[in-house]
Design a protein around this motif. Structure first.
Motif, PDB file in Angstrom:
ATOM      1  N   LEU A  47      11.492   2.016 -13.054  1.00 47.20           N
ATOM      2  CA  LEU A  47      12.697   1.833 -12.254  1.00 47.20           C
ATOM      3  C   LEU A  47      13.545   3.098 -12.344  1.00 47.20           C
ATOM      4  CD1 LEU A  47      14.237  -0.254 -10.561  1.00 47.20           C
ATOM      5  CD2 LEU A  47      15.267  -1.094 -12.678  1.00 47.20           C
ATOM      6  N   HIS A  48      13.949   3.619 -11.197  1.00 44.99           N
ATOM      7  CA  HIS A  48      14.687   4.886 -11.147  1.00 44.99           C
ATOM      8  C   HIS A  48      16.125   4.698 -10.684  1.00 44.99           C
ATOM      9  CE1 HIS A  48      15.155   9.203 -10.874  1.00 44.99           C
ATOM     10  NE2 HIS A  48      15.562   9.091  -9.635  1.00 44.99           N
ATOM     11  N   SER A  49      16.361   3.816  -9.701  1.00 40.72           N
ATOM     12  CA  SER A  49      17.730   3.544  -9.266  1.00 40.72           C
ATOM     13  C   SER A  49      17.823   2.156  -8.655  1.00 40.72           C
ATOM     14  CB  SER A  49      18.237   4.599  -8.282  1.00 40.72           C
ATOM     15  OG  SER A  49      17.597   4.494  -7.037  1.00 40.72           O
ATOM     16  N   VAL A  50      19.027   1.589  -8.751  1.00 37.93           N
ATOM     17  CA  VAL A  50      19.306   0.238  -8.269  1.00 37.93           C
ATOM     18  C   VAL A  50      20.629   0.243  -7.508  1.00 37.93           C
ATOM     19  CG1 VAL A  50      19.850  -2.132  -8.970  1.00 37.93           C
ATOM     20  CG2 VAL A  50      18.136  -0.835 -10.248  1.00 37.93           C
ATOM     21  N   GLU A  51      20.597  -0.264  -6.289  1.00 37.11           N
ATOM     22  CA  GLU A  51      21.802  -0.510  -5.503  1.00 37.11           C
ATOM     23  C   GLU A  51      21.589  -1.838  -4.795  1.00 37.11           C
ATOM     24  OE1 GLU A  51      22.625   2.697  -2.707  1.00 37.11           O
ATOM     25  OE2 GLU A  51      21.468   4.037  -3.991  1.00 37.11           O
ATOM     26  N   GLU A  52      22.645  -2.442  -4.309  1.00 36.25           N
ATOM     27  CA  GLU A  52      22.475  -3.670  -3.548  1.00 36.25           C
ATOM     28  C   GLU A  52      21.644  -3.373  -2.304  1.00 36.25           C
ATOM     29  OE1 GLU A  52      24.916  -7.356  -1.532  1.00 36.25           O
ATOM     30  OE2 GLU A  52      26.038  -5.766  -2.531  1.00 36.25           O
ATOM     31  N   GLY A  53      20.514  -4.057  -2.189  1.00 35.62           N
ATOM     32  CA  GLY A  53      19.633  -3.889  -1.040  1.00 35.62           C
ATOM     33  C   GLY A  53      18.703  -2.698  -1.097  1.00 35.62           C
ATOM     34  N   ARG A  54      18.713  -1.944  -2.207  1.00 32.66           N
ATOM     35  CA  ARG A  54      17.882  -0.738  -2.314  1.00 32.66           C
ATOM     36  C   ARG A  54      17.428  -0.533  -3.756  1.00 32.66           C
ATOM     37  NH1 ARG A  54      18.062   4.946  -3.103  1.00 32.66           N
ATOM     38  NH2 ARG A  54      16.924   6.077  -1.485  1.00 32.66           N
ATOM     39  N   ILE A  55      16.132  -0.311  -3.914  1.00 32.37           N
ATOM     40  CA  ILE A  55      15.522  -0.044  -5.232  1.00 32.37           C
ATOM     41  C   ILE A  55      14.642   1.194  -5.092  1.00 32.37           C
ATOM     42  CG2 ILE A  55      13.702  -0.846  -6.808  1.00 32.37           C
ATOM     43  CD1 ILE A  55      16.165  -2.407  -7.328  1.00 32.37           C
ATOM     44  N   VAL A  56      14.620   2.015  -6.138  1.00 28.93           N
ATOM     45  CA  VAL A  56      13.686   3.143  -6.176  1.00 28.93           C
ATOM     46  C   VAL A  56      12.924   3.090  -7.498  1.00 28.93           C
ATOM     47  CG1 VAL A  56      13.379   5.647  -6.132  1.00 28.93           C
ATOM     48  CG2 VAL A  56      15.193   4.588  -4.753  1.00 28.93           C
ATOM     49  N   PHE A  57      11.605   3.104  -7.394  1.00 28.51           N
ATOM     50  CA  PHE A  57      10.739   3.304  -8.540  1.00 28.51           C
ATOM     51  C   PHE A  57      10.182   4.720  -8.437  1.00 28.51           C
ATOM     52  CE2 PHE A  57      10.543  -1.346  -8.324  1.00 28.51           C
ATOM     53  CZ  PHE A  57      10.673  -1.681  -9.669  1.00 28.51           C
ATOM     54  N   ARG A  58      10.019   5.381  -9.572  1.00 23.33           N
ATOM     55  CA  ARG A  58       9.435   6.725  -9.592  1.00 23.33           C
ATOM     56  C   ARG A  58       8.205   6.685 -10.482  1.00 23.33           C
ATOM     57  NH1 ARG A  58      13.224  11.829  -9.861  1.00 23.33           N
ATOM     58  NH2 ARG A  58      13.331  11.242  -7.666  1.00 23.33           N
ATOM     59  N   GLY A  59       7.165   7.389 -10.048  1.00 27.36           N
ATOM     60  CA  GLY A  59       5.953   7.424 -10.844  1.00 27.36           C
ATOM     61  C   GLY A  59       4.963   8.425 -10.306  1.00 27.36           C
ATOM     62  N   ALA A  60       3.791   8.415 -10.915  1.00 24.64           N
ATOM     63  CA  ALA A  60       2.707   9.301 -10.503  1.00 24.64           C
ATOM     64  C   ALA A  60       1.385   8.628 -10.833  1.00 24.64           C
ATOM     65  CB  ALA A  60       2.808  10.646 -11.216  1.00 24.64           C
ATOM     66  N   PRO A  61       0.455   8.630  -9.894  1.00 28.99           N
ATOM     67  CA  PRO A  61      -0.843   8.031 -10.193  1.00 28.99           C
ATOM     68  C   PRO A  61      -1.653   8.922 -11.140  1.00 28.99           C
ATOM     69  CG  PRO A  61      -0.883   9.036  -8.017  1.00 28.99           C
ATOM     70  CD  PRO A  61       0.521   9.165  -8.526  1.00 28.99           C
ATOM     71  N   SER A  62      -2.324   8.287 -12.080  1.00 28.35           N
ATOM     72  CA  SER A  62      -3.180   9.007 -13.021  1.00 28.35           C
ATOM     73  C   SER A  62      -4.645   8.692 -12.699  1.00 28.35           C
ATOM     74  CB  SER A  62      -2.866   8.571 -14.451  1.00 28.35           C
ATOM     75  OG  SER A  62      -3.250   7.219 -14.641  1.00 28.35           O
ATOM     76  N   PHE A  63      -5.531   9.320 -13.421  1.00 26.48           N
ATOM     77  CA  PHE A  63      -6.953   9.068 -13.220  1.00 26.48           C
ATOM     78  C   PHE A  63      -7.282   7.590 -13.414  1.00 26.48           C
ATOM     79  CE2 PHE A  63     -11.333   8.752 -14.830  1.00 26.48           C
ATOM     80  CZ  PHE A  63     -11.994   9.212 -13.697  1.00 26.48           C
ATOM     81  N   ALA A  64      -6.552   6.908 -14.288  1.00 26.77           N
ATOM     82  CA  ALA A  64      -6.788   5.482 -14.540  1.00 26.77           C
ATOM     83  C   ALA A  64      -6.539   4.632 -13.295  1.00 26.77           C
ATOM     84  CB  ALA A  64      -5.903   4.995 -15.685  1.00 26.77           C
ATOM     85  N   MET A  65      -5.892   5.191 -12.283  1.00 27.05           N
ATOM     86  CA  MET A  65      -5.583   4.449 -11.049  1.00 27.05           C
ATOM     87  C   MET A  65      -6.575   4.734  -9.925  1.00 27.05           C
ATOM     88  SD  MET A  65      -3.130   3.235 -12.565  1.00 27.05           S
ATOM     89  CE  MET A  65      -2.066   3.710 -13.889  1.00 27.05           C
ATOM     90  N   THR A  66      -7.689   5.385 -10.230  1.00 23.52           N
ATOM     91  CA  THR A  66      -8.622   5.771  -9.174  1.00 23.52           C
ATOM     92  C   THR A  66      -9.695   4.712  -8.924  1.00 23.52           C
ATOM     93  OG1 THR A  66     -10.035   6.975 -10.725  1.00 23.52           O
ATOM     94  CG2 THR A  66      -8.317   8.247  -9.602  1.00 23.52           C
TER      95      THR A  66
END
Length: 160
Positions: A47-66
């Motif tokens: 979870l990166h930011s929270v506002e009413e009606g808006r959410i941002v998640f931040r991440g990066a796919p790794s080899f484990a996600m292939t």
């Protein structure tokens, strides 16, 4: 800074959760007051930011996600978009109510390079007494390109 639940006992009970609005619930995860679910750690996003009606998640796919072809599995995009869109709906759910995803759809527009940092943004379109509708997108943080989009319908249920 969000902290992650290490066991079911770390998560809020239903009665504790129902005392909070969805926005308060999500803000408490973001500021570390309440623990977040372990799915983000498993899938490489937070979870990166929270506002009413808006959410941002931040991440990066790794080899484990292939997948077997070595590219990012479609389930990674779907899991991330489901999280962001549904949590955006949650920010508009009142105290005493819960929600869950009824259905979602994603469109993968281009492949994500492994390790590329992305933002997954969820935005509400409508949240009423019984349904919530939201859309989302995955964008590269550095390049700003759109990698995937999604839409969801959630059910909202009054319990308390």
């Amino acid at each position: 800074m969000p902290r992650i639940a290490q066991s079911p006992a770390d998560l809020l009970s239903q009665s504790e959760a129902l005392k909070l609005s969805g926005l308060e619930f999500m803000q408490a995860i973001l500021d570390g007051t309440n623990p977040g679910p372990p799915i983000g750690q498993t899938m490489g996003y937070a979870l990166h930011s929270v506002e009413e009606g808006r959410i941002v998640f931040r991440g990066a796919p790794s080899f484990a996600m292939t997948n077997p072809m070595g590219t990012v599995h479609g389930g990674w995009y779907g899991t991330l978009l489901d999280s962001a869109m549904a949590c955006a709906v949650m920010t508009k759910v009142p105290r005493g109510s819960v929600y869950t995803t009824l259905e979602y759809k994603i469109n993968i527009l281009r492949g994500l390079p492994l390790g590329m940092v992305i933002d997954c943004i969820g935005l509400t379109d409508h949240v009423g007494r019984s349904t919530g509708v939201a859309h989302g997108e995955i964008r590269g943080v550095e390049d700003g390109k759109l990698y995937a989009t999604g839409s969801t319908t959630c059910i909202v249920m009054k319990l308390g």
